[in-house]
Every structure is written in structure tokens, then in C-alpha cells.
Scaffold this active site. Structure first.
Site, PDB file in Angstrom:
ATOM      1  N   SER A 123      30.005   4.885  22.329  1.00 26.88           N
ATOM      2  CA  SER A 123      29.758   3.573  22.935  1.00 26.88           C
ATOM      3  C   SER A 123      30.924   2.986  23.713  1.00 26.88           C
ATOM      4  CB  SER A 123      29.311   2.574  21.856  1.00 26.88           C
ATOM      5  OG  SER A 123      27.999   2.867  21.439  1.00 26.88           O
ATOM      6  N   SER A 158      27.019   1.417  23.896  1.00 24.17           N
ATOM      7  CA  SER A 158      26.598   0.031  23.740  1.00 24.17           C
ATOM      8  C   SER A 158      27.615  -0.981  24.269  1.00 24.17           C
ATOM      9  CB  SER A 158      26.357  -0.246  22.250  1.00 24.17           C
ATOM     10  OG  SER A 158      27.567  -0.073  21.501  1.00 24.17           O
ATOM     11  N   LYS A 212      34.210  -7.206  23.078  1.00 24.72           N
ATOM     12  CA  LYS A 212      32.813  -6.899  22.769  1.00 24.72           C
ATOM     13  C   LYS A 212      32.313  -7.835  21.678  1.00 24.72           C
ATOM     14  CE  LYS A 212      29.832  -2.997  21.450  1.00 24.72           C
ATOM     15  NZ  LYS A 212      29.808  -1.546  21.131  1.00 24.72           N
TER      16      LYS A 212
END
Length: 488
Positions: free
Chosen positions: A177, A153, A78
Site C-alpha cells: 500500500s 491504499s 495517511k
């Protein structure tokens, strides 16, 4: 999809160890898959094929090493986690030119374990969002339906794993997330206990809430990655000085759930949950019963206050953490600024997207003189009550179970103009971050109406990731496997 990219991480690892595949072959298969699927799902912000192949070649030259538990395994990261010499933007314009000169602690551990890093995954800007629509660069699509969101996210990480672009991806979880996108994309995602994994090198959103964790295809895969990235770190004072159990050994030979007590909180199974989600999760609980688990009712009575509590705490911490992005030291700098005041104002107003600006303003408000006691202090008090709810519930059970999200993946753009509705999509995930406990989302089937993956959540006691991983493995093996995503 290549036969290689449909393998689980542990199956790939076995083939690599037996030299049935080389590290270069594994990396090349993933890079080919990225080339084929990326124009459809837009999961990545950066891919360095040259560096990945060079790392794989170096591993092949040295040969398989049993001490390196991720030897030759291609992974993605990420974009909130620092990777040396790779762009790290957090999905934000304000960091569009930022390249770290160091690896985050979890990346150091991944490299030391032999993992091959392919690139960086898309995300909601500064991890603020539940759909990956808030990225400043692109909107990621769900591999199951290109018109649906992958969640957020960590949506890029979840979509990449589901599409076969990698065998594992690191995400971050501040209020769900990792778990919510795992549910939307049909993958396994685990948020470790707060302090289990070092946050050094993670660009902070909510420092008392953030945790790094893996998204994978199976619970065994998640155990393998978590065992690598977990552990003490002198560079992070919030990282717990505790030994890491052998998660893979804890899962070895697990075949039933005899002796396990699962708690079902009424607050997670009532109105507001789509029927297809409730039905799929209920069926999974019935399967757990057939495997020997005992199921009991429990209560988490302060759940209705969790959303408000979380957003007060998270936005307050975000307003403080994001004060460092000012256009002076790094990141976007407004070229038209004529004074220091204009430099701050223009760099931040043009560098941050609307959702990030909204949260910064609200966070500054709840911390301001005259409002701190009315909002932040009360939220901190309710946070303690939410944690106590979990402690009380765990006196009656070993694992708490409920839907990860009230609904399956929604259409891109459906909630973009309604931030409050978007915030409510995290209603079942945020309590765990406030309590600092571990949680895992696992796929339990496809929705009868949406035909999209449905995720179920398992909550564990502090530092007892092994129990929820073992439960997920046994239950996952008993449930029908999901097909490959049709859209890619």
C-alpha cells in the site's frame, strides 16, 4: 506549480537552513497548491491550514535548528495514523467522528524533527484496497491522468506528493500500500523492515504485516524521513530494539553500483506483466549494469502462492482487529438500534463499506472451528516458506529487483466489480510483507502505451534499508527524470 513546491525535500531543507525561505513560505506554498489541485485530485480528507501556519510561525520565531532534520518541511499523513486533535477516519464511515487525543509515535518524532503537518490524506477504507476507490468519502484521482486511480491504499499520500501538495507523506504498507501507489504516481515509496518503525498510533489492519513508511520525490528524501520515524519504541512491543543507521550518510556521495549484485527473480518477469512495464524495468536494470552492478538470476518459487496466503492471513487479522468497532465506545452508532444486538449489527453493517465487510467475513471464516487448520494454519506454513525463499535468494545477491505492479495505473471503476482481479494487482508486493523485509518502489520512466509512470521494486535484507535506498538514489540519478504531472 510554484517553484517552491517542485523542490525535493532535501533541496527545500537546504533553502530553509540558509534562510532563503521561511517555514511560513514553504507551508503557504503547499497550502496554495492544495487549494489549486484538491478540486481535481481529491487527495485529502482533512487540511488544517490555520494549525499548519501557526506551527510554521513558531518555527520561524525560533529559527532554523540543525538538530531538527525536517525543520519547516510541510508533510501530510495517511488517515490511518493518529494525529492529535485531527480527524482520523481510516477512510471509513464507522470512524467519521473520531478525533484522537494523542499523536502516533511516528508523528511525535516528525513534530520533534520540525515537520509541519498540513493534514490527513485519503485512503482505501481501513487500508483495504489497491485504488483508493474504497474510501467512504471520496475517490482520489491520479495527478498524471484524472481518469486513472492513484493506487492504494495510500493513494491520497502518493497523489499529494506527485501533485506538489507536500514534500513528503506518510503511508502504511500491509501488502504493497506504499509501493503500488508510489509506482502509479511516479514517486518513491519505501516499506521498512517489519519492526523498524513503531506502529503505536496506527489503526491496525493486519498487525503482523503493517508498516509505516514515507512517500517522497527522491530516495534522498525518503532516507531523510525514514531516519526520523525509525527506531525503538517502548509503546510498541513489535518495534525492534535496534539502533537506526544514518540513512542520509549512507547515501552521501553514492555515484555508482560497483560491487552490488542484483537478483532478478524469474517469477516477477514472466507472463502477466504488461510489455511497457517489463520494457521500462529491463531498461532500468541495463542502466544498473552500466553503473557497475552485477545481475544474476534468482528464484522465489513460492510466489504463486503469495496472493492466497496473504489474503488468508490479512483477512484473519483484520476480522480480529476490526471487532473493536461496535458502535459502543467510539465511531458511528446506528441511531435506530433498539437493542444491544441491533446496535452491533446496524452500526457495523452501515459503518463498514462492502470491501471491509467482505474481508471481515472471510477472516472470521478462516479462523472458525473446523476451518482454522485447513486455511489459516496452512497459510502460516506457506508464509514461512515464502520468507525462506528470500533468505535463500539473498545468499546470491544484495538486492532483488522486479516490477512493482504488473501494469500501470488503471481507469477509475475498471476493477471495482472484480475484487479478485483487484487482489491480483498486489501480486508482486505482498510477498515482502509476508517475509517482513524492506522494499522500495522507484519511478523508472513513463509507459510507452499508457504514458503513465512505471515503478520498479527493490527488495533488501532485513534492516538493510540503506542498501536499497542507495541503489535507488544512484539509479534514479542516472535515469531521465519524470516531467511534472500534466493533469494538475
Amino acid at each position: 506549480m510554484s517553484d517552491i513546491t517542485t523542490l525535493s525535500l532535501t533541496a527545500l531543507r537546504d533553502k530553509l537552513a540558509r534562510k532563503e525561505l521561511s517555514a511560513v513560505e514553504a507551508a503557504s506554498a503547499c497550502l496554495a497548491r492544495i487549494e489549486a489541485t484538491e478540486p481535481k485530485i481529491h487527495a485529502l480528507l482533512h487540511c488544517d491550514a490555520e494549525a499548519a501556519l501557526a506551527a510554521a510561525k513558531a518555527l520561524d520565531a525560533a529559527g532554523p535548528n540543525p538538530d531538527q532534520r525536517l525543520w519547516g518541511v510541510p508533510v501530510l499523513v495517511k488517515d490511518a495514523i493518529c494525529v492529535k486533535d485531527a480527524p482520523t477516519t481510516c477512510g471509513s464511515k464507522i470512524l467519521e467522528n473520531f478525533t484522537p487525543f494523542y499523536d502516533a509515535s511516528c508523528i511525535e518524532k516528525m513534530r520533534a524533527a520540525g515537520a509541519v503537518i498540513l493534514g490527513k490524506a485519503n485512503m482505501d477504507e481501513f487500508a483495504m484496497g489497491s485504488s483508493t476507490e474504497n474510501s467512504a468519502y471520496k475517490v482520489t484521482a491520479n495527478p498524471w491522468d484524472l481518469g486513472k486511480v492513484p493506487g492504494g491504499s495510500s493513494g491520497g499520500s502518493a497523489a499529494a506528493v506527485a501533485a506538489g501538495q507536500c514534500f513528503a507523506a506518510l503511508g502504511t504498507d500491509t501488502g504493497g500500500s506504499i509501493r503500488q501507489p508510489a509506482a502509479f504516481c511516479g514517486t518513491v515509496g519505501i516499506k521498512p523492515t517489519y519492526g523498524r518503525v513503531s506502529r503505536y498510533g496506527l489503526v491496525a489492519y493486519g498487525s503482523s504485516l503493517d508498516q509505516i513508511g514515507p512517500l517522497t520525490r527522491t530516495a534522498d528524501d525518503a532516507a531523510a524521513v525514514l531516519g526520523v520515524i525509525a527506531g525503538p519504541d517502548p509503546k510498541d512491543s513489535t518495534c525492534a530494539p535496534r539502533d537506526v543507521p544514518d540513512f542520509e550518510a549512507a547515501l552521501a556521495g553514492a555515484a555508482d553500483l560497483a560491487g552490488l549484485t542484483i537478483g532478478l527473480p524469474d517469477e516477477y518477469w514472466g507472463e502477466g506483466v504488461d510489455a511497457e512495464v517489463r520494457d521500462a524495468c529491463r531498461a532500468a536494470v541495463d542502466t544498473a549494469k552500466s553503473l557497475g552492478a552485477n545481475v544474476v538470476p534468482v528464484s522465489l518459487p513460492h510466489t504463486p502462492y503469495a496472493v492466497a496466503t496473504y489474503y488468508i492471513v490479512a483477512m484473519a487479522e483484520a476480522s480480529s482487529n476490526l471487532a473493536r468497532f461496535d458502535g459502543v465506545r467510539y465511531g458511528y452508532r446506528a441511531p435506530e438500534a433498539q437493542s444491544l444486538e441491533e446496535l452491533y449489527e446496524l452500526s457495523r453493517s452501515k459503518g463498514f463499506g462492502p470491501e471491509v465487510q467482505r474481508r471481515i467475513v472471510i477472516g472470521a471464516y478462516v479462523l472458525s472451528a473446523g476451518y482454522y487448520d485447513a486455511y489459516y494454519r496452512k497459510a502460516a506454513q506457506v508464509r514461512r516458506l515464502i520468507r525462506q525463499d528470500f533468505l535463500n535468494a539473498f545468499e546470491k545477491c544484495d538486492v532483488i529487483c522486479g516490477p512493482t505492479s504488473p501494469f500501470a495505473a488503471f481507469t477509475i471503476g475498471q476493477m471495482s466489480d472484480d475484487p479478485l482481479q483487484m487482489y491480483l494487482s498486489d501480486i508482486f508486493t505482498i510477498s515482502l510483507n509476508l517475509a517482513g523485509l524492506p522494499g522500495l518502489s522507484m519511478p523508472v520512466g513513463l509507459g510507452t502505451t499508457s504514458a503513465m509512470p512505471i515503478g520498479m521494486q527493490l527488495f533488501g535484507r532485513a534492516f538493510d534499508e540503506a542498501t536499497i535506498l542507495r541503489t535507488a538514489k544512484v539509479l534514479g540519478n542516472a535515469l531521465p527524470p519524470l516531467p511534472q504531472p500534466a493533469a494538475v
